[in-house]
Design an enzyme around this catalytic site. Structure first.
Site, mmCIF file in Angstrom:
data_model
loop_
_atom_site.group_PDB
_atom_site.id
_atom_site.type_symbol
_atom_site.label_atom_id
_atom_site.label_comp_id
_atom_site.label_asym_id
_atom_site.label_seq_id
_atom_site.Cartn_x
_atom_site.Cartn_y
_atom_site.Cartn_z
ATOM 1 N N SER A 63 1.233 -0.828 0.023
ATOM 2 C CA SER A 63 -0.513 -0.400 -0.020
ATOM 3 C C SER A 63 1.043 1.166 0.224
ATOM 4 O O SER A 63 1.614 1.535 -1.231
ATOM 5 C CB SER A 63 -1.174 -0.067 0.875
ATOM 6 O OG SER A 63 -2.073 1.158 0.721
ATOM 7 N N HIS A 68 3.354 14.274 6.228
ATOM 8 C CA HIS A 68 3.878 16.032 6.041
ATOM 9 C C HIS A 68 3.988 16.843 6.638
ATOM 10 O O HIS A 68 3.507 16.257 8.194
ATOM 11 C CB HIS A 68 2.625 16.494 5.624
ATOM 12 C CG HIS A 68 1.502 15.604 4.058
ATOM 13 N ND1 HIS A 68 1.454 16.357 3.141
ATOM 14 C CD2 HIS A 68 0.557 15.217 4.890
ATOM 15 C CE1 HIS A 68 0.824 15.353 2.351
ATOM 16 N NE2 HIS A 68 0.627 14.466 3.647
ATOM 17 N N CYS A 83 -1.991 -3.756 3.565
ATOM 18 C CA CYS A 83 -2.281 -3.938 3.108
ATOM 19 C C CYS A 83 -1.938 -6.140 3.433
ATOM 20 O O CYS A 83 -0.771 -5.901 3.657
ATOM 21 C CB CYS A 83 -3.060 -4.294 1.743
ATOM 22 S SG CYS A 83 -3.690 -3.338 1.237
#
Length: 126
Positions: A63, A68, A83
């Site tokens: 995945s 940020h 996943c």
């Protein structure tokens, strides 16, 4: 309960601002955290903002990891979504927290793709 994946939303506080504003170092930490968790890295993309801050994504076979940063606040918002059950996303989160020299990390884990109970959705005329 079977889920398709695990998604951790991490709030990492009290980080070293110089680290959080170093694009190359953030990219290395993110890639290394994916590898330490046992993930297979596919692609990476990172951007440094002016005057400060970095956003980036590491695409893994399982995945993704995203970040940020707000160096002026010593804060990083991190998502780790994996996943399957082969990878432990907490390993990646804990590694990043350590490498950012963070004072505190809070996180929430969300189980993604739980199909135990099917809910029928009917269209309505609004």
């Amino acid at each position: 309960m079977n889920e398709l994946g695990r998604h951790i939303l991490a709030e990492i506080y009290g980080c070293d601002g110089e680290i959080l504003n170093n694009k190359d170092f953030i990219e290395k930490i993110m890639v290394d955290s994916a590898l330490k968790a046992g993930a297979e890295v596919r692609e990476v993309a990172f951007h440094k903002f002016s005057p400060q801050g970095i956003s980036g994504v590491v695409i893994i076979s399982e995945s993704h990891l995203t970040i940020h940063t707000w160096p002026e606040l010593g804060y990083a918002a991190v998502d780790v979504f994996t996943c399957g059950d082969r990878i432990n996303p907490w390993d990646a989160c804990n590694y990043m927290t350590e490498k950012f020299n963070a004072k505190n990390m809070t996180a929430t884990e969300i189980k993604r793709g739980i199909f135990e109970q099917v809910v029928e959705v009917k269209a309505s005329n609004i």
